[in-house]
Scaffold this active site. Structure first.
Site, PDB file in Angstrom:
ATOM      1  CB  CYS A 137       9.847  19.536   6.862  1.00  0.00           C
ATOM      2  SG  CYS A 137      11.081  18.298   6.448  1.00  0.00           S
ATOM      3  CB  CYS A 140       9.418  15.797   7.525  1.00  0.00           C
ATOM      4  SG  CYS A 140      10.929  16.735   7.695  1.00  0.00           S
ATOM      5  CG  ASP A 141       5.465  16.385   7.661  1.00  0.00           C
ATOM      6  OD1 ASP A 141       5.803  15.380   8.303  1.00  0.00           O
ATOM      7  OD2 ASP A 141       5.477  17.533   8.140  1.00  0.00           O
TER       8      ASP A 141
END
Ligand code: FAD
Length: 316
Positions: A137, A140-141
């Site tokens: 993701c 997200c990261d």
């Protein structure tokens, strides 16, 4: 157990942020919900490390810990967890019937929050470094890879989108694809090709994720690539690997009853969590191929709980 004790007002299938938020709300509404936790209790966040974008945690929180807190919060208000997978449903009459491998359950309303699993490469080393350089993701990261070199694996729109997004942080993004033709739409591919930070490595598959352990901490350091034509193996050093080979909504179970789009995501009535079967609601990634975030899953989990509560009230 008799049918009587297996009959719940609300059954929630799935225990990620959507399911556990639905459990908190329905428990606080005195609906004594049951959560079928499935094979991955706590959902996708249990396979990651730091979560920095879930509101309320100024300094971030570990994914498994966040899910543990959510579960405890739901249990505090009387929700109960059953650590089983639902293997069969019957939504043709009410109460709805749910089956695990060894038992039948009944529910007046059902909230489906079975998520969408990121397709992974299936390598042991990929699992080892998941959350330690390997991610599924970018939203997200990506932030963790400022000034670093990352690899994106995949050849579709998601891979191109993630690669473009990652150039906001990374110094270099390398798209690794097993063919030299791409499934991605022309516009997405052109955008990636024009981006000076993106390079392409084609006709290669990832054979292994490499890494080190220093001072009790592990991190990935690169990958071994195998050429799909001559099978030669080369090493590509990188700080991160984003797997962008698609998602699979966990909806197989519902195909005889619920409307889905062509890729298997559940269809809900716009602005609500109502599915086409009255009394069955859907929340989280299982009905969302666009945002796929913990907070959006939790948000729709709340919506599903309120929808179920109001729908049940109207039946009385
Ligand atoms: P999921 O979390 O996918 O949970 C699905 C649940 O359904 C699981 O408990 C599973 O056991 C259960 N289930 C499935 N089938 C059955 C069945 N037949 N019977 C019973 N139970 C079943 N999002 C962020 O906002 N921030 C991040 O930092 C972040 N990092 C991520 C890192 C990684 C590596 C990954 C993979 C995802 C990350 N995400 C992040 C995305 C986020 O995890 C998801 O958007 C979110 O978990 C979706 O929640 P959900 O409740 O819809 O489903």
């Amino acid at each position: 157990m008799s049918e009587q004790t297996n009959h719940f007002k609300v059954a929630i299938i799935g225990s990620g942020p959507a399911g556990l938020t639905a459990a908190i709300y329905t428990a606080r509404a005195n609906l004594n919900p049951v959560v079928f936790e499935g094979l991955q209790p706590g959902g996708q966040l249990t396979i990651t490390t730091e979560v920095e974008n879930f509101p309320g945690f100024e300094h971030g929180i570990q994914g498994p810990e966040l899910m543990d807190i959510m579960r405890k919060q739901a249990h505090r208000f009387g929700a109960q967890s059953i650590y089983k997978d639902i293997t069969e449903v019957d939504f043709s009459k009410r109460p709805f019937k749910l089956k695990s491998y060894d038992e039948e359950y009944y529910a007046d309303a059902v909230i489906i929050s079975t998520g969408a699993s990121a397709r992974l490469l299936g390598l042991e080393s990929e699992a080892k470094y998941m959350g330690y350089g390997v991610s599924a993701c970018a939203t997200c990261d990506g932030f963790f890879f400022k000034g670093l070199k990352v690899i994106v694996v995949g050849g579709g729109d998601t891979a191109m989108e993630e690669a473009n997004f990652l150039t906001k942080f990374a110094s270099e993004v390398i798209i690794v694809h097993r063919r030299d033709e791409f499934r991605a739409s022309k516009i997405m591919l052109d955008r990636a090709k024009k981006n000076p930070k993106i390079k392409f490595v084609t006709n290669k598959v990832i054979k292994e994720v490499l890494g080190v352990e220093e001072g009790g901490k592990k991190r990935m350091t690169g990958v071994l690539l195998e050429d799909t034509k001559d099978h030669s193996v080369t090493q590509l050093d990188a700080d991160g690997l984003f797997i962008a080979i698609g998602h699979k909504p966990n909806t197989e179970l519902f195909k005889n009853y619920l409307e889905m789009d062509e890729t298997g995501y559940l269809i809900v009535k716009p602005g609500s969590t109502y599915t086409n079967v009255e009394g069955v609601f859907a929340a989280g990634d299982v009905a969302d191929k666009k945002y796929r975030q913990a907070i959006t899953a939790a948000g729709t989990g709340c919506m599903a709980a309120l929808d179920a509560e109001r729908w049940l009230e109207a039946q009385e």
